[in-house]
Write a protein that holds these residues in place. Sequence first.
Motif, PDB file in Angstrom:
ATOM      1  N   VAL A 176      37.037  66.843  72.301  1.00  0.00           N
ATOM      2  CA  VAL A 176      36.902  65.457  72.762  1.00  0.00           C
ATOM      3  C   VAL A 176      38.303  64.846  72.801  1.00  0.00           C
ATOM      4  O   VAL A 176      38.889  64.545  71.754  1.00  0.00           O
ATOM      5  N   PRO A 177      38.894  64.677  73.992  1.00  0.00           N
ATOM      6  CA  PRO A 177      40.262  64.149  74.078  1.00  0.00           C
ATOM      7  C   PRO A 177      40.324  62.671  73.728  1.00  0.00           C
ATOM      8  O   PRO A 177      39.383  61.916  73.972  1.00  0.00           O
ATOM      9  N   THR A 178      41.465  62.279  73.159  1.00  0.00           N
ATOM     10  CA  THR A 178      41.701  60.868  72.881  1.00  0.00           C
ATOM     11  C   THR A 178      41.802  60.085  74.181  1.00  0.00           C
ATOM     12  O   THR A 178      41.316  58.958  74.292  1.00  0.00           O
ATOM     13  N   ASP A 179      42.441  60.710  75.175  1.00  0.00           N
ATOM     14  CA  ASP A 179      42.602  60.116  76.505  1.00  0.00           C
ATOM     15  C   ASP A 179      42.078  61.116  77.536  1.00  0.00           C
ATOM     16  O   ASP A 179      42.612  62.220  77.659  1.00  0.00           O
ATOM     17  N   ALA A 180      41.040  60.755  78.254  1.00  0.00           N
ATOM     18  CA  ALA A 180      40.418  61.672  79.216  1.00  0.00           C
ATOM     19  C   ALA A 180      41.372  62.101  80.317  1.00  0.00           C
ATOM     20  O   ALA A 180      41.171  63.138  80.964  1.00  0.00           O
ATOM     21  N   GLU A 181      42.437  61.341  80.557  1.00  0.00           N
ATOM     22  CA  GLU A 181      43.396  61.673  81.602  1.00  0.00           C
ATOM     23  C   GLU A 181      44.480  62.636  81.120  1.00  0.00           C
ATOM     24  O   GLU A 181      45.059  63.380  81.906  1.00  0.00           O
ATOM     25  N   GLN A 182      44.772  62.632  79.825  1.00  0.00           N
ATOM     26  CA  GLN A 182      45.886  63.419  79.294  1.00  0.00           C
ATOM     27  C   GLN A 182      45.452  64.779  78.737  1.00  0.00           C
ATOM     28  O   GLN A 182      46.099  65.792  78.955  1.00  0.00           O
ATOM     29  N   LEU A 183      44.381  64.818  77.953  1.00  0.00           N
ATOM     30  CA  LEU A 183      43.827  66.041  77.358  1.00  0.00           C
ATOM     31  C   LEU A 183      44.732  66.707  76.322  1.00  0.00           C
ATOM     32  O   LEU A 183      44.408  67.792  75.846  1.00  0.00           O
ATOM     33  N   THR A 184      45.853  66.104  75.977  1.00  0.00           N
ATOM     34  CA  THR A 184      46.792  66.776  75.074  1.00  0.00           C
ATOM     35  C   THR A 184      46.480  66.564  73.600  1.00  0.00           C
ATOM     36  O   THR A 184      46.983  67.291  72.748  1.00  0.00           O
ATOM     37  N   ARG A 185      45.637  65.615  73.290  1.00  0.00           N
ATOM     38  CA  ARG A 185      45.337  65.298  71.896  1.00  0.00           C
ATOM     39  C   ARG A 185      43.893  64.826  71.774  1.00  0.00           C
ATOM     40  O   ARG A 185      43.356  64.196  72.679  1.00  0.00           O
ATOM     41  N   GLY A 186      43.252  65.166  70.657  1.00  0.00           N
ATOM     42  CA  GLY A 186      41.883  64.742  70.445  1.00  0.00           C
ATOM     43  C   GLY A 186      41.303  65.370  69.198  1.00  0.00           C
ATOM     44  O   GLY A 186      42.021  65.624  68.227  1.00  0.00           O
ATOM     45  N   VAL A 187      40.009  65.656  69.224  1.00  0.00           N
ATOM     46  CA  VAL A 187      39.348  66.313  68.092  1.00  0.00           C
ATOM     47  C   VAL A 187      38.445  67.421  68.614  1.00  0.00           C
ATOM     48  O   VAL A 187      37.950  67.357  69.747  1.00  0.00           O
ATOM     49  N   ILE A 188      38.244  68.439  67.786  1.00  0.00           N
ATOM     50  CA  ILE A 188      37.239  69.464  68.063  1.00  0.00           C
ATOM     51  C   ILE A 188      36.020  69.104  67.227  1.00  0.00           C
ATOM     52  O   ILE A 188      36.090  69.073  65.995  1.00  0.00           O
ATOM     53  N   ARG A 189      34.918  68.819  67.900  1.00  0.00           N
ATOM     54  CA  ARG A 189      33.681  68.435  67.219  1.00  0.00           C
ATOM     55  C   ARG A 189      32.819  69.685  67.068  1.00  0.00           C
ATOM     56  O   ARG A 189      32.355  70.265  68.053  1.00  0.00           O
TER      57      ARG A 189
END
Length: 249
Positions: A26-39
């Motif tokens: 689940v990306p923090t920013d849907a446009e960037q995809l470089t950072r987020g969490v794995i759920r």
Amino acid sequence: MRQHPISPVTEPTQYRAIGVVRGVFVPTDAEQLTRGVIRTADGTELEAVVLGRLLTLMRRHLNLEEPHLWVVYPRSREEEGLHLQMVGVWEPSTLAAGDEAEAPAAEPAATASAADALPEGDDYFSVRGELIYTRPETGDLVVKVRVMPRPDGSKPVPFKLQLKGELPLEHLRHFVALNLRRQGQLLQMESFEVIGPVAQRGNRGGKGRRDGGSANKGGKGGKGRPPAASQGGGHTGGQRNSAVSRPAP
């Protein structure tokens, strides 16, 4: 064709820290995809960043609304738990052999699941490095992992991983190979091998440690060798595990 996302060990004292986690990114920013969490399926959210060629693969071939088996490098953060660097995805049933190829039609779920499964199972991690802290009564471990010098000659700082498991104090300052399983935000040791003592700075030529080398599997003896530096951010000693995104030809 490679049959496993984690390359075989090429030297007894090869440093590395690598594993696999299945979940939905689940990306923090849907446009960037470089950072987020794995759920994950157990409800855990693991902080993660995307490295290298995986970013292109995610944009071109993966449905991010579905769970995938991600290849990751683990890092420890005291207050935030486990932090993952995502470097690949293991999904030979749906991914093409080349970056430019189109993804083939999805196979039936049962067939795809069997093709993508690993013998170690999901949430498996391999950590190889120097045991610098152990407290058997609480099950706390810290392993230091060294990293290969960069192309420009600079030497990255070794990193430390906080792990769970029971290792006797006698193995302190020894090179260990650990097999672990993720449990929530923790990596729990399932088995270990003690390769041998690590020569410490200040000991000329490793004086005082030359006759204590052992290659232990759960405590059995043998000879140790000087530690081999690792590649790929401290994860391999002879081969890079970067962007393990599909079976190699």
